[in-house]
Design a protein around this motif. Structure first.
Motif, PDB file in Angstrom:
ATOM      1  N   SER A  30      -2.584   9.616  -5.092  1.00 11.89           N
ATOM      2  CA  SER A  30      -1.388  10.677  -4.150  1.00 11.89           C
ATOM      3  C   SER A  30      -1.156   9.573  -3.553  1.00 11.89           C
ATOM      4  O   SER A  30      -1.293   8.439  -3.155  1.00 11.89           O
ATOM      5  CB  SER A  30      -2.099  12.062  -3.498  1.00 11.89           C
ATOM      6  N   GLN A  31       0.081  10.322  -2.621  1.00  7.23           N
ATOM      7  CA  GLN A  31       0.808   8.948  -1.658  1.00  7.23           C
ATOM      8  C   GLN A  31      -0.459   9.370  -0.174  1.00  7.23           C
ATOM      9  O   GLN A  31      -0.938  10.634   0.042  1.00  7.23           O
ATOM     10  CB  GLN A  31       1.663   9.678  -1.030  1.00  7.23           C
ATOM     11  N   PRO A  32      -0.682   8.397   0.667  1.00 10.95           N
ATOM     12  CA  PRO A  32      -1.582   8.418   1.496  1.00 10.95           C
ATOM     13  C   PRO A  32      -1.171   9.774   2.426  1.00 10.95           C
ATOM     14  O   PRO A  32       0.166  10.191   2.607  1.00 10.95           O
ATOM     15  CB  PRO A  32      -1.132   7.358   1.991  1.00 10.95           C
ATOM     16  N   LYS A  33      -1.309  10.555   3.432  1.00  8.35           N
ATOM     17  CA  LYS A  33      -2.082  11.878   4.281  1.00  8.35           C
ATOM     18  C   LYS A  33      -0.377  11.595   5.448  1.00  8.35           C
ATOM     19  O   LYS A  33       0.109  11.903   5.367  1.00  8.35           O
ATOM     20  CB  LYS A  33      -2.938  11.740   4.680  1.00  8.35           C
ATOM     21  N   ILE A  63       1.024  -0.814   0.244  1.00 15.54           N
ATOM     22  CA  ILE A  63       0.270   0.033  -0.096  1.00 15.54           C
ATOM     23  C   ILE A  63       0.688   1.082  -0.192  1.00 15.54           C
ATOM     24  O   ILE A  63       1.866   1.507   1.177  1.00 15.54           O
ATOM     25  CB  ILE A  63      -0.556   0.065   1.379  1.00 15.54           C
ATOM     26  N   THR A  64       0.961   2.258  -1.480  1.00 18.11           N
ATOM     27  CA  THR A  64       1.961   2.738  -1.344  1.00 18.11           C
ATOM     28  C   THR A  64       1.358   4.102  -1.662  1.00 18.11           C
ATOM     29  O   THR A  64       1.494   6.093  -1.681  1.00 18.11           O
ATOM     30  CB  THR A  64       2.581   2.792  -2.321  1.00 18.11           C
ATOM     31  N   LYS A  65      -0.248   3.905  -1.938  1.00 21.08           N
ATOM     32  CA  LYS A  65      -0.665   5.114  -2.295  1.00 21.08           C
ATOM     33  C   LYS A  65      -2.330   5.102  -2.577  1.00 21.08           C
ATOM     34  O   LYS A  65      -2.785   4.379  -1.769  1.00 21.08           O
ATOM     35  CB  LYS A  65      -0.398   5.033  -4.450  1.00 21.08           C
ATOM     36  N   GLN A  66      -2.748   6.147  -2.954  1.00 21.36           N
ATOM     37  CA  GLN A  66      -4.019   6.262  -2.658  1.00 21.36           C
ATOM     38  C   GLN A  66      -5.360   6.903  -3.802  1.00 21.36           C
ATOM     39  O   GLN A  66      -4.501   7.669  -4.444  1.00 21.36           O
ATOM     40  CB  GLN A  66      -4.522   6.682  -0.963  1.00 21.36           C
ATOM     41  N   VAL A  67      -6.296   6.670  -3.446  1.00 24.10           N
ATOM     42  CA  VAL A  67      -7.412   7.441  -4.662  1.00 24.10           C
ATOM     43  C   VAL A  67      -8.171   8.090  -4.023  1.00 24.10           C
ATOM     44  O   VAL A  67      -8.750   8.321  -3.086  1.00 24.10           O
ATOM     45  CB  VAL A  67      -7.771   6.699  -5.360  1.00 24.10           C
ATOM     46  N   THR A  68      -8.121   9.803  -3.996  1.00 22.06           N
ATOM     47  CA  THR A  68      -9.121  10.748  -3.752  1.00 22.06           C
ATOM     48  C   THR A  68      -9.708  11.779  -4.627  1.00 22.06           C
ATOM     49  O   THR A  68      -9.306  11.667  -5.758  1.00 22.06           O
ATOM     50  CB  THR A  68      -7.798  11.218  -2.246  1.00 22.06           C
TER      51      THR A  68
END
Length: 120
Positions: free
Chosen positions: A101-104, A87-92
């Motif tokens: 983007s990268q997680p917060k 888990i290295t990124k997320q969709v917002t």
């Protein structure tokens, strides 16, 4: 964060005293985790399968990933041999657009292992 900003203002002699110093933060309310009851898992996954969404919904149930993390997954994030997902990124959603983007937080970047024995 506000306290740090006010401390910086004191250090820069913009204000004499930090009015937030000594304030106690209210206790954070712990939210109870909502878990899908066992008797609803089968119908849930059957509906997901009918819609061609079995894989992400099954992954959601067996790993506990957040929606944004699931949506950002690529095949390169999967390590079948070690049964892990990176888990290295997320969709917002930003201004109506989906953005990867990268997680917060740094702690959100992790490897996740499936809790299912059938995952291969």
């Amino acid at each position: 964060m506000l306290n740090n900003c006010l401390e910086q203002a004191v250090a820069e002699r913009l204000i004499l005293v930090n009015p937030a110093r000594g304030c106690k933060l209210p206790k954070m309310e712990k939210r109870e985790i909502k878990v899908l009851p066992e008797e609803k898992i089968r119908p849930y996954l059957m509906e997901a399968d009918k819609r061609g969404l079995l894989a992400p919904f099954y992954l959601e149930l067996t790993t506990g990933l957040r929606r944004g993390e699931l949506l950002a997954l690529l095949w390169t994030d999967l390590d079948v041999e070690n049964r892990t997902i990176s888990i290295t990124k997320q969709v917002t959603r930003t201004k109506g657009e989906l953005v990867v983007s990268q997680p917060k937080t740094h702690n959100s970047i992790r490897s996740c292992r499936s809790r299912s024995r059938r995952w291969t």
